[in-house]
Design a protein around this motif. Structure first.
Motif, PDB file in Angstrom:
ATOM      1  N   TYR A 133      -8.285   9.813  -6.179  1.00  0.00           N
ATOM      2  CA  TYR A 133      -8.073   9.978  -4.739  1.00  0.00           C
ATOM      3  C   TYR A 133      -8.342  11.420  -4.342  1.00  0.00           C
ATOM      4  CZ  TYR A 133      -5.659  10.626  -0.315  1.00  0.00           C
ATOM      5  OH  TYR A 133      -5.359  10.960   0.978  1.00  0.00           O
ATOM      6  N   GLU A 134      -9.158  11.598  -3.291  1.00  0.00           N
ATOM      7  CA  GLU A 134      -9.496  12.944  -2.831  1.00  0.00           C
ATOM      8  C   GLU A 134      -9.412  13.035  -1.308  1.00  0.00           C
ATOM      9  OE1 GLU A 134     -13.468  15.118  -3.353  1.00  0.00           O
ATOM     10  OE2 GLU A 134     -12.378  15.685  -5.164  1.00  0.00           O
ATOM     11  N   GLY A 135      -8.430  12.344  -0.742  1.00  0.00           N
ATOM     12  CA  GLY A 135      -8.230  12.399   0.698  1.00  0.00           C
ATOM     13  C   GLY A 135      -7.177  13.418   1.076  1.00  0.00           C
ATOM     14  N   ARG A 136      -6.571  13.231   2.234  1.00  0.00           N
ATOM     15  CA  ARG A 136      -5.578  14.176   2.736  1.00  0.00           C
ATOM     16  C   ARG A 136      -4.379  14.240   1.791  1.00  0.00           C
ATOM     17  NH1 ARG A 136      -6.089  11.030   7.274  1.00  0.00           N
ATOM     18  NH2 ARG A 136      -3.834  10.690   7.353  1.00  0.00           N
ATOM     19  N   ARG A 137      -3.718  15.389   1.791  1.00  0.00           N
ATOM     20  CA  ARG A 137      -2.666  15.635   0.807  1.00  0.00           C
ATOM     21  C   ARG A 137      -1.268  15.688   1.414  1.00  0.00           C
ATOM     22  NH1 ARG A 137      -4.796  14.218  -4.005  1.00  0.00           N
ATOM     23  NH2 ARG A 137      -6.771  15.287  -4.429  1.00  0.00           N
ATOM     24  N   GLU A 138      -0.999  14.850   2.432  1.00  0.00           N
ATOM     25  CA  GLU A 138       0.382  14.773   2.894  1.00  0.00           C
ATOM     26  C   GLU A 138       1.270  14.256   1.758  1.00  0.00           C
ATOM     27  OE1 GLU A 138      -2.127  13.344   4.565  1.00  0.00           O
ATOM     28  OE2 GLU A 138      -1.952  13.658   6.732  1.00  0.00           O
ATOM     29  N   PRO A 139       2.557  14.611   1.767  1.00  0.00           N
ATOM     30  CA  PRO A 139       3.439  14.158   0.684  1.00  0.00           C
ATOM     31  C   PRO A 139       3.389  12.644   0.485  1.00  0.00           C
ATOM     32  CG  PRO A 139       4.557  15.811   1.999  1.00  0.00           C
ATOM     33  CD  PRO A 139       3.263  15.508   2.706  1.00  0.00           C
ATOM     34  N   TYR A 140       3.249  12.240  -0.762  1.00  0.00           N
ATOM     35  CA  TYR A 140       3.258  10.845  -1.205  1.00  0.00           C
ATOM     36  C   TYR A 140       2.024  10.046  -0.770  1.00  0.00           C
ATOM     37  CZ  TYR A 140       8.257  11.626  -2.162  1.00  0.00           C
ATOM     38  OH  TYR A 140       9.454  12.103  -2.625  1.00  0.00           O
ATOM     39  N   ARG A 141       1.099  10.657  -0.037  1.00  0.00           N
ATOM     40  CA  ARG A 141      -0.046   9.872   0.438  1.00  0.00           C
ATOM     41  C   ARG A 141      -0.936   9.430  -0.719  1.00  0.00           C
ATOM     42  NH1 ARG A 141      -5.197   9.756   3.146  1.00  0.00           N
ATOM     43  NH2 ARG A 141      -5.027   8.496   5.042  1.00  0.00           N
ATOM     44  N   GLY A 142      -1.095  10.303  -1.710  1.00  0.00           N
ATOM     45  CA  GLY A 142      -1.942   9.956  -2.843  1.00  0.00           C
ATOM     46  C   GLY A 142      -1.447   8.722  -3.576  1.00  0.00           C
ATOM     47  N   ARG A 143      -0.132   8.654  -3.833  1.00  0.00           N
ATOM     48  CA  ARG A 143       0.399   7.512  -4.584  1.00  0.00           C
ATOM     49  C   ARG A 143       0.233   6.222  -3.790  1.00  0.00           C
ATOM     50  NH1 ARG A 143       6.775   8.703  -5.217  1.00  0.00           N
ATOM     51  NH2 ARG A 143       6.411   7.425  -7.075  1.00  0.00           N
ATOM     52  N   ASP A 144       0.378   6.279  -2.463  1.00  0.00           N
ATOM     53  CA  ASP A 144       0.184   5.093  -1.632  1.00  0.00           C
ATOM     54  C   ASP A 144      -1.274   4.663  -1.634  1.00  0.00           C
ATOM     55  OD1 ASP A 144       0.933   3.176   0.641  1.00  0.00           O
ATOM     56  OD2 ASP A 144      -0.581   4.439   1.610  1.00  0.00           O
ATOM     57  N   GLN A 145      -2.185   5.622  -1.506  1.00  0.00           N
ATOM     58  CA  GLN A 145      -3.600   5.288  -1.461  1.00  0.00           C
ATOM     59  C   GLN A 145      -4.096   4.736  -2.801  1.00  0.00           C
ATOM     60  OE1 GLN A 145      -6.279   5.549   0.961  1.00  0.00           O
ATOM     61  NE2 GLN A 145      -4.538   5.396   2.351  1.00  0.00           N
ATOM     62  N   VAL A 146      -3.593   5.258  -3.905  1.00  0.00           N
ATOM     63  CA  VAL A 146      -3.994   4.723  -5.211  1.00  0.00           C
ATOM     64  C   VAL A 146      -3.555   3.267  -5.344  1.00  0.00           C
ATOM     65  CG1 VAL A 146      -3.609   4.883  -7.706  1.00  0.00           C
ATOM     66  CG2 VAL A 146      -4.102   6.943  -6.391  1.00  0.00           C
ATOM     67  N   ARG A 147      -2.348   2.957  -4.891  1.00  0.00           N
ATOM     68  CA  ARG A 147      -1.895   1.563  -4.927  1.00  0.00           C
ATOM     69  C   ARG A 147      -2.815   0.684  -4.083  1.00  0.00           C
ATOM     70  NH1 ARG A 147       3.189   0.643  -7.162  1.00  0.00           N
ATOM     71  NH2 ARG A 147       3.232  -1.415  -6.205  1.00  0.00           N
ATOM     72  N   ARG A 148      -3.225   1.193  -2.927  1.00  0.00           N
ATOM     73  CA  ARG A 148      -4.136   0.425  -2.075  1.00  0.00           C
ATOM     74  C   ARG A 148      -5.465   0.171  -2.798  1.00  0.00           C
ATOM     75  NH1 ARG A 148      -3.293   1.799   4.206  1.00  0.00           N
ATOM     76  NH2 ARG A 148      -1.032   2.098   4.192  1.00  0.00           N
ATOM     77  N   GLN A 149      -5.971   1.202  -3.474  1.00  0.00           N
ATOM     78  CA  GLN A 149      -7.238   1.000  -4.169  1.00  0.00           C
ATOM     79  C   GLN A 149      -7.108  -0.044  -5.274  1.00  0.00           C
ATOM     80  OE1 GLN A 149      -8.985   3.775  -7.023  1.00  0.00           O
ATOM     81  NE2 GLN A 149     -10.854   3.820  -5.793  1.00  0.00           N
ATOM     82  N   HIS A 150      -5.991  -0.035  -5.982  1.00  0.00           N
ATOM     83  CA  HIS A 150      -5.828  -1.007  -7.058  1.00  0.00           C
ATOM     84  C   HIS A 150      -5.650  -2.423  -6.514  1.00  0.00           C
ATOM     85  CE1 HIS A 150      -5.506   1.354 -10.920  1.00  0.00           C
ATOM     86  NE2 HIS A 150      -5.842   2.230  -9.995  1.00  0.00           N
ATOM     87  N   ALA A 151      -5.004  -2.557  -5.366  1.00  0.00           N
ATOM     88  CA  ALA A 151      -4.925  -3.876  -4.731  1.00  0.00           C
ATOM     89  C   ALA A 151      -6.323  -4.355  -4.355  1.00  0.00           C
ATOM     90  CB  ALA A 151      -4.028  -3.813  -3.500  1.00  0.00           C
ATOM     91  N   LEU A 152      -7.131  -3.453  -3.794  1.00  0.00           N
ATOM     92  CA  LEU A 152      -8.506  -3.782  -3.406  1.00  0.00           C
ATOM     93  C   LEU A 152      -9.331  -4.165  -4.638  1.00  0.00           C
ATOM     94  CD1 LEU A 152     -10.694  -1.556  -1.038  1.00  0.00           C
ATOM     95  CD2 LEU A 152     -11.633  -2.641  -3.053  1.00  0.00           C
ATOM     96  N   LEU A 153      -9.281  -3.319  -5.680  1.00  0.00           N
ATOM     97  CA  LEU A 153     -10.090  -3.577  -6.873  1.00  0.00           C
ATOM     98  C   LEU A 153      -9.651  -4.850  -7.587  1.00  0.00           C
ATOM     99  CD1 LEU A 153     -10.471   0.039  -8.326  1.00  0.00           C
ATOM    100  CD2 LEU A 153     -12.225  -1.339  -7.197  1.00  0.00           C
ATOM    101  N   ARG A 154      -8.349  -5.108  -7.613  1.00  0.00           N
ATOM    102  CA  ARG A 154      -7.862  -6.340  -8.250  1.00  0.00           C
ATOM    103  C   ARG A 154      -8.426  -7.573  -7.547  1.00  0.00           C
ATOM    104  NH1 ARG A 154      -4.962  -6.701 -13.181  1.00  0.00           N
ATOM    105  NH2 ARG A 154      -4.084  -4.643 -13.585  1.00  0.00           N
ATOM    106  N   ASN A 155      -8.561  -7.497  -6.224  1.00  0.00           N
ATOM    107  CA  ASN A 155      -9.143  -8.621  -5.489  1.00  0.00           C
ATOM    108  C   ASN A 155     -10.599  -8.854  -5.867  1.00  0.00           C
ATOM    109  OD1 ASN A 155      -6.817  -9.288  -4.085  1.00  0.00           O
ATOM    110  ND2 ASN A 155      -7.334  -8.038  -2.298  1.00  0.00           N
ATOM    111  N   LEU A 156     -11.308  -7.782  -6.223  1.00  0.00           N
ATOM    112  CA  LEU A 156     -12.730  -7.888  -6.544  1.00  0.00           C
ATOM    113  C   LEU A 156     -12.985  -8.176  -8.019  1.00  0.00           C
ATOM    114  CD1 LEU A 156     -14.087  -4.871  -4.454  1.00  0.00           C
ATOM    115  CD2 LEU A 156     -14.237  -7.299  -3.870  1.00  0.00           C
ATOM    116  N   LEU A 157     -12.044  -7.810  -8.880  1.00  0.00           N
ATOM    117  CA  LEU A 157     -12.248  -7.937 -10.323  1.00  0.00           C
ATOM    118  C   LEU A 157     -11.772  -9.272 -10.879  1.00  0.00           C
ATOM    119  CD1 LEU A 157     -11.193  -4.345 -11.437  1.00  0.00           C
ATOM    120  CD2 LEU A 157     -13.479  -5.339 -11.645  1.00  0.00           C
ATOM    121  N   LYS A 158     -11.519 -10.230 -10.030  1.00  0.00           N
ATOM    122  CA  LYS A 158     -11.031 -11.531 -10.497  1.00  0.00           C
ATOM    123  C   LYS A 158     -12.063 -12.191 -11.402  1.00  0.00           C
ATOM    124  CE  LYS A 158      -8.170 -12.357  -6.410  1.00  0.00           C
ATOM    125  NZ  LYS A 158      -7.966 -13.174  -5.203  1.00  0.00           N
TER     126      LYS A 158
END
Length: 443
Positions: free
Chosen positions: A418-443
């Motif tokens: 993740y290389e987006g904005r660095r507000e507190p805790y934003r990185g951990r939320d965005q990484v979870r979002r990416q894994h939800a997205l990738l899990r949907n595609l990697l079925k």
């Protein structure tokens, strides 16, 4: 005064509780004892002190607009699970300030990967507050990300600690990061040597012991160790081949000692298109024998603004073909597939005169170019900047990327960066979002 057991507990504590009442970690589907599907999430004690469990007077839960009766929620406190009536009559259970409560509600069906609106109101009775004000409501809301884990037969999922820049060592410990990675079902961890290894270049034995203990606890595999060869370390002179070689060989030894299977030596560059310093070839060549001995792959990174069909990339491939070593392969940063500009999150980089540096402009490298070189690709950093509430990535086209990898039968690591904005805790939320997205595609 603390007794010995309590003192050891506080000394050993290696993780932090999020400031928000609803925690980002721990949101998942479960199966209840009666076989019915359930949904589980974790809460921080919203009070200013710990309480006897009998002072918990229920919780109102609303999930994506649907309300769940207070009496249907189960509470897990200090490892024991209770119904609301059991909580109210408990004589020994407590909800401490430094311990999380797990709340489980019955649902009609398991929640798919995605983002959900969760609202709660926790009621705690405070006997020292009179009359109708004794039952104190604590309200909270959050967008929680559900990532359904499971065994993947193709590419495997990893996370780079770089994704938590700004949060790590301020709001999160190394254990928090590793717990997050495991919680979303990923099995690999990528690390930056000079970013996340205390005492680099010679971490202490105590830290090494902690590292291996956490790997075992969270069942994670070390993947890639990000390293640097700072060729312009001094303003008056560049690194020599001998110095560059010494740096690579040191980092190979360090990677091996910590369980990593590859390193990414980021060489200093000489052009705006990221041409590496000329010492790279000889320094790598002099390190290949050690890489072979240690079974560690050296992975130069293909990073925007360098496309695949570029002299830099082609020189790396020529090196592979010439020296025929299985310990020199490519790392692809998915920022090269970026289709829209992103001006957020690049700390230390200023956009001057309305013009971005070339490495911030979208390259939109075609998938056919990736397909042509996949045989040489060992590791992929899944660079991204922002994923919205509908799991749409605003910059990186994941569906064609994943399809290209699957069609080629590629089974290496996909490591979230993740290389987006660095507000507190934003990185951990965005990484979870990416894994939800990738899990949907990697079925």
């Amino acid at each position: 005064m603390l007794d010995f057991r309590q003192a050891c507990f506080f000394i050993a504590r290696k993780s932090m509780i999020e400031r928000s009442i609803i925690q980002s970690r721990g949101a998942k589907n479960v199966v209840l004892e009666n076989g019915q599907p359930g949904f589980q999430f974790q809460l921080r004690n919203p009070n200013y002190r710990g309480v006897q469990a009998s002072l918990i007077d229920g919780i109102d839960v609303t999930l994506n607009g649907k309300s769940y009766p207070c009496e249907t929620a189960q509470w897990t406190l200090q490892g024991q699970t209770y119904s609301l009536q059991e909580v109210l009559s408990s004589t020994s259970a407590r909800w401490q300030l430094d311990e999380l409560a797990t709340v489980t509600i019955p649902v009609d069906a398991p929640l798919p990967n995605g983002i959900y609106d969760l609202r709660v109101c926790v009621y705690i009775r405070r006997p020292y507050i009179p009359g109708p004000f004794c039952r104190s409501p604590f309200r909270a809301s959050a967008k929680i990300v559900v990532v359904n884990s499971g065994v993947l037969t193709g590419p495997q999922l990893s996370v780079s600690t770089y994704s938590y820049t700004g949060d790590m060592y301020t709001l999160m410990t190394l254990e928090d990061v590793m717990a997050d990675i495991a919680d979303m079902g990923a099995t690999g961890i990528e690390m930056l040597a000079e970013g996340n290894i205390p005492g680099y270049p010679t971490p202490s034995n105590a830290w090494r012991d902690e590292w291996f203990g956490l790997l075992e606890k969270y069942q994670l595999t070390p993947t890639n160790l990000g390293t640097w060869v700072d060729t312009a370390m001094w303003q008056t002179s560049d690194l020599t081949v001998e110095q560059g070689t010494a740096q690579i060989r040191h980092d190979l030894q360090l990677a091996k000692s910590l369980g990593f299977t590859s390193i990414r030596p980021k060489f200093g560059v000489t052009t705006m298109e990221l041409d590496p310093h000329p010492i790279w070839q000889e320094s790598v060549l002099r390190s290949l024998d050690l890489a072979e001995e240690l079974d560690i792959v050296i992975c130069p990174e293909i990073h925007s603004p360098t496309p695949i069909k570029h002299k830099v990339t082609q020189d790396y491939i020529e090196f592979i073909n010439t020296h025929k070593s299985s310990k020199f392969k490519l790392m692809i940063d998915t920022g090269i597939f970026q289709t829209a500009p992103c001006d957020d999150g690049h700390e230390g980089i200023e956009v001057k005169g309305g013009k971005r540096p070339p490495f911030l402009e979208p390259l939109n490298v075609p998938m056919v170019d990736l397909q042509e070189i996949l045989q040489h690709v060992y590791f992929i950093q899944t660079k991204f900047f922002e994923i919205d509430d509908q799991l749409n990535d605003l910059h990186i086209p994941w569906q064609p990327i994943v399809e290209t990898l699957q069609n080629a039968g590629w089974k290496g690591w996909l490591s979230s960066e993740y290389e987006g904005r660095r507000e507190p805790y934003r990185g951990r939320d965005q990484v979870r979002r990416q894994h939800a997205l990738l899990r949907n595609l990697l079925k």
